[in-house]
Each structure stands twice: as structure tokens, then as C-alpha cells.
Design a protein around this motif. Structure first.
Motif, PDB file in Angstrom:
ATOM      1  N   LEU A  21       8.010 -14.612 -17.123  1.00 10.97           N
ATOM      2  CA  LEU A  21       7.976 -16.027 -17.478  1.00 10.97           C
ATOM      3  C   LEU A  21       7.260 -16.259 -18.807  1.00 10.97           C
ATOM      4  O   LEU A  21       7.701 -17.056 -19.635  1.00 10.97           O
ATOM      5  CB  LEU A  21       7.320 -16.845 -16.367  1.00 10.97           C
ATOM      6  CG  LEU A  21       8.149 -17.004 -15.091  1.00 10.97           C
ATOM      7  CD1 LEU A  21       7.340 -17.722 -14.024  1.00 10.97           C
ATOM      8  CD2 LEU A  21       9.433 -17.737 -15.379  1.00 10.97           C
ATOM      9  N   ALA A  22       6.164 -15.549 -19.018  1.00  6.39           N
ATOM     10  CA  ALA A  22       5.430 -15.685 -20.283  1.00  6.39           C
ATOM     11  C   ALA A  22       6.273 -15.194 -21.455  1.00  6.39           C
ATOM     12  O   ALA A  22       6.322 -15.829 -22.517  1.00  6.39           O
ATOM     13  CB  ALA A  22       4.115 -14.918 -20.205  1.00  6.39           C
ATOM     14  N   LEU A  23       6.979 -14.072 -21.276  1.00  9.70           N
ATOM     15  CA  LEU A  23       7.831 -13.550 -22.357  1.00  9.70           C
ATOM     16  C   LEU A  23       8.999 -14.482 -22.638  1.00  9.70           C
ATOM     17  O   LEU A  23       9.353 -14.706 -23.798  1.00  9.70           O
ATOM     18  CB  LEU A  23       8.337 -12.150 -22.001  1.00  9.70           C
ATOM     19  CG  LEU A  23       7.322 -11.026 -22.162  1.00  9.70           C
ATOM     20  CD1 LEU A  23       7.893  -9.716 -21.644  1.00  9.70           C
ATOM     21  CD2 LEU A  23       6.889 -10.884 -23.609  1.00  9.70           C
ATOM     22  N   PHE A  24       9.647 -15.015 -21.588  1.00  6.55           N
ATOM     23  CA  PHE A  24      10.757 -15.944 -21.794  1.00  6.55           C
ATOM     24  C   PHE A  24      10.296 -17.188 -22.531  1.00  6.55           C
ATOM     25  O   PHE A  24      11.000 -17.722 -23.383  1.00  6.55           O
ATOM     26  CB  PHE A  24      11.418 -16.324 -20.473  1.00  6.55           C
ATOM     27  CG  PHE A  24      12.269 -15.241 -19.875  1.00  6.55           C
ATOM     28  CD1 PHE A  24      13.003 -14.386 -20.668  1.00  6.55           C
ATOM     29  CD2 PHE A  24      12.330 -15.086 -18.505  1.00  6.55           C
ATOM     30  CE1 PHE A  24      13.794 -13.393 -20.125  1.00  6.55           C
ATOM     31  CE2 PHE A  24      13.113 -14.102 -17.948  1.00  6.55           C
ATOM     32  CZ  PHE A  24      13.841 -13.243 -18.756  1.00  6.55           C
ATOM     33  N   ASN A  25       9.126 -17.677 -22.204  1.00 10.93           N
ATOM     34  CA  ASN A  25       8.593 -18.861 -22.864  1.00 10.93           C
ATOM     35  C   ASN A  25       8.228 -18.557 -24.313  1.00 10.93           C
ATOM     36  O   ASN A  25       8.462 -19.358 -25.217  1.00 10.93           O
ATOM     37  CB  ASN A  25       7.375 -19.377 -22.095  1.00 10.93           C
ATOM     38  CG  ASN A  25       7.045 -20.800 -22.450  1.00 10.93           C
ATOM     39  OD1 ASN A  25       7.911 -21.525 -22.930  1.00 10.93           O
ATOM     40  ND2 ASN A  25       5.813 -21.198 -22.222  1.00 10.93           N
ATOM     41  N   TYR A  26       7.681 -17.383 -24.560  1.00 12.67           N
ATOM     42  CA  TYR A  26       7.260 -17.015 -25.913  1.00 12.67           C
ATOM     43  C   TYR A  26       8.461 -16.704 -26.809  1.00 12.67           C
ATOM     44  O   TYR A  26       8.492 -17.056 -27.976  1.00 12.67           O
ATOM     45  CB  TYR A  26       6.329 -15.797 -25.846  1.00 12.67           C
ATOM     46  CG  TYR A  26       5.920 -15.281 -27.197  1.00 12.67           C
ATOM     47  CD1 TYR A  26       5.015 -15.978 -27.984  1.00 12.67           C
ATOM     48  CD2 TYR A  26       6.451 -14.101 -27.697  1.00 12.67           C
ATOM     49  CE1 TYR A  26       4.634 -15.519 -29.232  1.00 12.67           C
ATOM     50  CE2 TYR A  26       6.091 -13.630 -28.935  1.00 12.67           C
ATOM     51  CZ  TYR A  26       5.180 -14.338 -29.703  1.00 12.67           C
ATOM     52  OH  TYR A  26       4.814 -13.876 -30.940  1.00 12.67           O
ATOM     53  N   LEU A  27       9.476 -16.041 -26.255  1.00 11.61           N
ATOM     54  CA  LEU A  27      10.626 -15.599 -27.048  1.00 11.61           C
ATOM     55  C   LEU A  27      11.751 -16.622 -27.120  1.00 11.61           C
ATOM     56  O   LEU A  27      12.747 -16.393 -27.797  1.00 11.61           O
ATOM     57  CB  LEU A  27      11.177 -14.287 -26.477  1.00 11.61           C
ATOM     58  CG  LEU A  27      10.215 -13.103 -26.521  1.00 11.61           C
ATOM     59  CD1 LEU A  27      10.830 -11.910 -25.809  1.00 11.61           C
ATOM     60  CD2 LEU A  27       9.845 -12.747 -27.957  1.00 11.61           C
ATOM     61  N   ALA A  28      11.624 -17.737 -26.428  1.00 11.19           N
ATOM     62  CA  ALA A  28      12.682 -18.750 -26.440  1.00 11.19           C
ATOM     63  C   ALA A  28      12.800 -19.368 -27.827  1.00 11.19           C
ATOM     64  O   ALA A  28      11.797 -19.618 -28.492  1.00 11.19           O
ATOM     65  CB  ALA A  28      12.373 -19.839 -25.415  1.00 11.19           C
ATOM     66  N   PRO A  29      14.039 -19.601 -28.300  1.00 14.36           N
ATOM     67  CA  PRO A  29      14.201 -20.225 -29.611  1.00 14.36           C
ATOM     68  C   PRO A  29      13.675 -21.657 -29.607  1.00 14.36           C
ATOM     69  O   PRO A  29      13.768 -22.358 -28.605  1.00 14.36           O
ATOM     70  CB  PRO A  29      15.715 -20.189 -29.850  1.00 14.36           C
ATOM     71  CG  PRO A  29      16.322 -19.968 -28.517  1.00 14.36           C
ATOM     72  CD  PRO A  29      15.301 -19.321 -27.657  1.00 14.36           C
ATOM     73  N   SER A  30      13.128 -22.044 -30.716  1.00 20.32           N
ATOM     74  CA  SER A  30      12.633 -23.417 -30.832  1.00 20.32           C
ATOM     75  C   SER A  30      12.993 -23.940 -32.211  1.00 20.32           C
ATOM     76  O   SER A  30      13.386 -23.191 -33.095  1.00 20.32           O
ATOM     77  CB  SER A  30      11.124 -23.463 -30.622  1.00 20.32           C
ATOM     78  OG  SER A  30      10.485 -22.694 -31.613  1.00 20.32           O
ATOM     79  N   GLY A  31      12.863 -25.223 -32.397  1.00 17.24           N
ATOM     80  CA  GLY A  31      13.195 -25.824 -33.685  1.00 17.24           C
ATOM     81  C   GLY A  31      14.578 -26.440 -33.642  1.00 17.24           C
ATOM     82  O   GLY A  31      15.108 -26.777 -32.594  1.00 17.24           O
ATOM     83  N   ARG A  32      15.185 -26.556 -34.806  1.00 13.16           N
ATOM     84  CA  ARG A  32      16.494 -27.193 -34.929  1.00 13.16           C
ATOM     85  C   ARG A  32      17.584 -26.277 -34.376  1.00 13.16           C
ATOM     86  O   ARG A  32      17.670 -25.113 -34.730  1.00 13.16           O
ATOM     87  CB  ARG A  32      16.753 -27.496 -36.405  1.00 13.16           C
ATOM     88  CG  ARG A  32      18.007 -28.266 -36.635  1.00 13.16           C
ATOM     89  CD  ARG A  32      18.188 -28.539 -38.113  1.00 13.16           C
ATOM     90  NE  ARG A  32      19.513 -29.053 -38.328  1.00 13.16           N
ATOM     91  CZ  ARG A  32      19.771 -30.158 -38.962  1.00 13.16           C
ATOM     92  NH1 ARG A  32      18.800 -30.846 -39.485  1.00 13.16           N
ATOM     93  NH2 ARG A  32      21.003 -30.575 -39.113  1.00 13.16           N
ATOM     94  N   VAL A  33      18.425 -26.840 -33.512  1.00 16.14           N
ATOM     95  CA  VAL A  33      19.500 -26.081 -32.888  1.00 16.14           C
ATOM     96  C   VAL A  33      20.825 -26.698 -33.313  1.00 16.14           C
ATOM     97  O   VAL A  33      20.987 -27.909 -33.315  1.00 16.14           O
ATOM     98  CB  VAL A  33      19.363 -26.115 -31.350  1.00 16.14           C
ATOM     99  CG1 VAL A  33      20.513 -25.384 -30.703  1.00 16.14           C
ATOM    100  CG2 VAL A  33      18.047 -25.514 -30.924  1.00 16.14           C
ATOM    101  N   THR A  34      21.790 -25.864 -33.690  1.00 19.01           N
ATOM    102  CA  THR A  34      23.111 -26.327 -34.095  1.00 19.01           C
ATOM    103  C   THR A  34      24.142 -25.830 -33.085  1.00 19.01           C
ATOM    104  O   THR A  34      24.177 -24.645 -32.779  1.00 19.01           O
ATOM    105  CB  THR A  34      23.467 -25.794 -35.495  1.00 19.01           C
ATOM    106  OG1 THR A  34      22.451 -26.202 -36.402  1.00 19.01           O
ATOM    107  CG2 THR A  34      24.800 -26.319 -35.951  1.00 19.01           C
ATOM    108  N   VAL A  35      24.973 -26.735 -32.589  1.00 22.73           N
ATOM    109  CA  VAL A  35      26.041 -26.359 -31.669  1.00 22.73           C
ATOM    110  C   VAL A  35      27.216 -25.881 -32.499  1.00 22.73           C
ATOM    111  O   VAL A  35      27.730 -26.608 -33.349  1.00 22.73           O
ATOM    112  CB  VAL A  35      26.449 -27.564 -30.786  1.00 22.73           C
ATOM    113  CG1 VAL A  35      27.604 -27.196 -29.885  1.00 22.73           C
ATOM    114  CG2 VAL A  35      25.252 -28.034 -29.995  1.00 22.73           C
ATOM    115  N   ILE A  36      27.651 -24.660 -32.263  1.00 23.61           N
ATOM    116  CA  ILE A  36      28.726 -24.084 -33.066  1.00 23.61           C
ATOM    117  C   ILE A  36      30.063 -24.162 -32.337  1.00 23.61           C
ATOM    118  O   ILE A  36      31.101 -24.243 -32.945  1.00 23.61           O
ATOM    119  CB  ILE A  36      28.388 -22.622 -33.428  1.00 23.61           C
ATOM    120  CG1 ILE A  36      27.147 -22.596 -34.296  1.00 23.61           C
ATOM    121  CG2 ILE A  36      29.540 -21.940 -34.131  1.00 23.61           C
ATOM    122  CD1 ILE A  36      26.650 -21.229 -34.629  1.00 23.61           C
ATOM    123  N   GLY A  37      30.053 -24.202 -31.031  1.00 21.26           N
ATOM    124  CA  GLY A  37      31.286 -24.128 -30.259  1.00 21.26           C
ATOM    125  C   GLY A  37      32.095 -25.400 -30.203  1.00 21.26           C
ATOM    126  O   GLY A  37      33.194 -25.397 -29.705  1.00 21.26           O
TER     127      GLY A  37
END
Length: 98
Positions: A21-37
Motif C-alpha cells: 500500500l505504501a509503495l502504490f501510494n508513493y509510486l502512483a502518478p500525480s499531477g496533470r493527467v491527459t486522456v489519450i483514448g
């Protein structure tokens, strides 16, 4: 009195779960997200060759933004020729095509 096997297994399982859980929280992307699909089909009301695309890739567009510039010379020529042909048809008494 020692800890039982079940207690040790529970502590190790809890530690592994907390680590994930700590790794998933730390490694999760953050910031501006662009939908490509997401794809939207654009169909023009006229025909012609595309001469420019003033939009930049991966830049959001707004309503009424120009996406393509089309060379309308062929379309205008067809319209002019169509009007001449229609005048000839009307003058000859031919029916108007649907």
C-alpha cells in the motif's frame, strides 16, 4: 509464552500489505493527467484538400476552434458549374433532380 504461528503469519501478512500500500501510494502518478483514448470523429460539410491544421497535438481545443483549413476552390467550382447546369435545365424545361 511465545507467539503462535498464526500470530506471526498475521504480522508478516500485515507488514507485506502495508508495504504494498505504501509503495502504490508513493509510486502512483500525480499531477496533470491527459486522456489519450478519447476519439471524436470529425466530418466536414464540404469537400476539398486540407491545406493546414492549426491545432497542436495534445493541446485541448475549445468549441469553435479551427481544426482544419480546407482548400475550397474545387467546391466553389462545382457550385458555380452546378448553377450553370441548373439554369440550362430550367431553361430547357427539364425537371429538377432530387
Amino acid at each position: 509464552m511465545g507467539l503462535g504461528v498464526g500470530t506471526i503469519s498475521l504480522l508478516i501478512g500485515g507488514f507485506i500489505l502495508a508495504t504494498f500500500l505504501a509503495l502504490f501510494n508513493y509510486l502512483a502518478p500525480s499531477g496533470r493527467v491527459t486522456v489519450i483514448g478519447r476519439v471524436v470523429e470529425v466530418t466536414p460539410n464540404v469537400t476539398g484538400q486540407i491545406v493546414a491544421t492549426p491545432v497542436k497535438p495534445n493541446v485541448p481545443v475549445k468549441k469553435d476552434d479551427v481544426l482544419f483549413q480546407i482548400d475550397l476552390r474545387q467546391e466553389c467550382l462545382r457550385a458555380v458549374m452546378g448553377r450553370k447546369a441548373e439554369r440550362r435545365r430550367c431553361g430547357a424545361g427539364l425537371p429538377h433532380p432530387l
